[in-house]
Design an enzyme around this catalytic site. Structure first.
Site, short mmCIF file in Angstrom:
data_model
loop_
_atom_site.label_atom_id
_atom_site.label_comp_id
_atom_site.label_asym_id
_atom_site.label_seq_id
_atom_site.Cartn_x
_atom_site.Cartn_y
_atom_site.Cartn_z
N CYS A 147 -27.04 -17.03 9.63
CA CYS A 147 -25.88 -16.14 9.49
C CYS A 147 -24.62 -16.79 10.04
CB CYS A 147 -26.16 -14.80 10.18
SG CYS A 147 -24.78 -13.64 10.01
N CYS A 207 -22.25 -14.42 11.90
CA CYS A 207 -22.74 -14.03 13.24
C CYS A 207 -22.58 -15.17 14.24
CB CYS A 207 -24.21 -13.66 13.19
SG CYS A 207 -24.71 -12.67 11.79
N ASP A 208 -22.92 -16.38 13.82
CA ASP A 208 -23.10 -17.48 14.78
C ASP A 208 -22.05 -18.58 14.71
OD1 ASP A 208 -25.37 -16.16 15.61
OD2 ASP A 208 -26.70 -17.27 14.29
#
Ligand code: NDP
Length: 328
Positions: free
Chosen positions: A137, A140-141
Site C-alpha cells: 500500500c 499507507c506506507d
C-alpha cells in the site's frame, strides 16, 4: 445447530468497515451479531504504523487500531463469532441465512464486509520482508521511504496512483512492469510520466526480494521478460501494486458483482440488488481502499440497515418464525 433467533442484523467481516457498522448498529439498539472471521482485523492486522487515521496524531499500530474498533463495538453490546462464514443464502427482502460450518444464523438484514486482499507476487522474500521494505500500500506506507530509491511493481491504475504518491517522498522511483504496454488508463500513465523522479522499467518480472545485513530490503532480483537476463535493482522500498482480490467468492451468483468481482451497490447507499443485503468497505470499493473510507462506508451500511428495518414490515414468514421463537 440452528439459532432460532432472527437477528436484526448480521455483519460479516471484522475490520474497519464491519466494526464501524457494528458500533452504529449497536448504538441504534439493533444488537448486531458480527461474524468477524477467524483472522479478524483485515489488512490492518498486517500493517505496522498507521499515520493517516484521523484522531491519532502520533500514529497507531494497525492491530492496536483494530483492537480499539472491536472494543468500541463490544462496549455497546455487539456479539461476535470469531470464525469464518462458510455459506450464504441470500434472499430479496426475506430472511437472510448465514452458515458457519453446521451452525446456521438468520437475520432480517445482512451487511457484507468481507474486504479484499492485495494480490501477491508469490516470490521469495515477499512475505518475510513485509514491514521491512516490502509493502502492498503506497498511500499507507509511502511516507516511511523518504529519500530512498524505491520500486513500484505493476502496470495498472493502482501502480500509477501509488507511484505518484510515493514519488513525493522517494528520491528515485522505478515503475517495474512485466509488459511494455500498461493496463493503466492513459490519463494516469501520462500523469505519472510527467513526474520528474519516476522512471519506467519494462518488460521485467521480479524474481526475489533480497534483504541486506540489517534484515531490511536491499535489492530486488529482476529478469528481462524477453531476453531472460537477470539483474539487481537496488532499492530501499518495494510496493507490490498488482491488484486486489475482493472477498466476494461466497456471494458470487447470489448478488450482482462488477466484472472485477467487487460487489455492486446503489451509490451513494450500500444497498445491493437484494433488499435487506448491504455491502461496505473494500468489498465494494476498488478506488479509495483506505481505513477511514472503509469506516465511513460502515456507517452508511449500518444506517441503511436501520432505515430498512424501520421501513420494511416483517414478512408473513418472519412473523410466523418470530411467533415460534416466542413459544420456545
Ligand atoms: P489491475 O488489475 O488493473 O492491474 C494490475 C497490474 O498488475 C497489471 O498491469 C498486471 O499486469 C500486473 N500484474 C498482475 N499480476 C502480476 C504478477 N503476478 N506479476 C507482475 N505483474 C502482475 O489492478 P489495479 O489495482 O491497478 O486496478 C484495479 C481497478 O481499480 C481498476 O479498475 C482500476 O482502474 C481501478 N483503480 C482506479 C484508480 C483511479 O481511478 N484513481 C486508482 C486505483 C485503481 P498485466 O497488465 O500484464 O496483466
Amino acid at each position: 445447530m440452528t439459532d432460532k433467533r432472527i437477528e436484526n442484523v448480521i455483519i460479516v467481516g471484522g475490520a474497519c468497515a464491519g466494526y464501524t457498522a457494528a458500533v452504529y448498529a449497536a448504538r441504534a439498539d439493533l444488537e448486531p451479531l458480527v461474524i468477524e472471521g477467524f483472522q479478524w482485523g483485515g489488512q490492518l492486522q498486517n500493517t505496522t504504523e498507521v499515520e493517516n487515521y484521523p484522531g491519532f496524531p502520533e500514529g497507531i499500530m494497525g492491530p492496536e487500531l483494530m483492537n480499539r474498533f472491536r472494543a468500541q463495538a463490544e462496549r455497546f453490546g455487539t456479539r461476535f463469532i470469531t470464525d469464518d462464514v462458510t455459506r450464504f443464502e441470500l434472499t430479496d427482502g426475506g430472511i437472510q441465512t448465514v452458515w458457519v460450518g453446521d451452525d446456521e444464523y438468520r437475520a432480517r438484514t445482512v451487511i457484507l464486509a468481507m474486504g479484499a486482499q492485495p494480490k501477491r507476487l508469490g516470490i521469495p522474500g515477499e512475505m518475510e520482508l513485509g514491514g521491512r521494505g516490502v509493502s502492498t500500500c503506497g498511500v499507507c506506507d509511502g511516507a516511511f521511504f523518504k529519500g530512498r530509491d524505491v520500486v513500484v511493481i505493476g502496470g495498472g491504475d493502482t501502480a500509477m496512483e501509488d507511484s505518484m504518491f510515493v514519488s513525493k517522498y522517494a528520491d528515485k522511483l522505478t515503475v517495474l512492469h512485466r509488459r511494455d504496454e500498461f493496463r493503466a488508463s492513459m490519463v494516469m500513465q501520462d500523469r505519472a510520466r510527467e513526474v520528474e523522479n519516476i522512471g519506467f522499467k519494462t518488460p521485467y518480472v521480479p524474481d526475489e526480494f533480497v534483504a541486506g545485513e540489517d534484515g531490511a530490503l536491499d535489492h530486488v532480483r529482476i529478469t528481462h521478460a524477453e531476453t531472460g537476463e537477470s539483474e539487481e535493482l537496488k532499492v530501499g522500498g518495494a510496493f507490490v501494486a498488482i491488484g486486489h482480490i475482493p472477498g466476494s467468492e461466497l456471494v458470487a451468483g447470489q448478488i450482482d458483482l462488477h466484472d472485477n468481482g467487487y460487489v455492486k451497490v446503489a451509490e451513494p447507499s450500500t444497498r445491493t440488488n437484494l433488499a435487506g443485503v448491504f455491502a461496505i468497505g473494500d468489498l465494494v470499493d476498488f478506488t479509495y481502499r483506505q481505513a477511514v473510507t472503509a469506516a465511513g462506508s460502515g456507517t452508511r451500511g449500518a444506517l441503511d440497515a436501520e432505515w430498512y428495518l424501520r421501513d420494511t414490515p416483517p414478512t408473513d414468514e418472519e412473523k410466523i418464525e418470530a411467533a415460534e421463537e416466542a413459544r420456545i
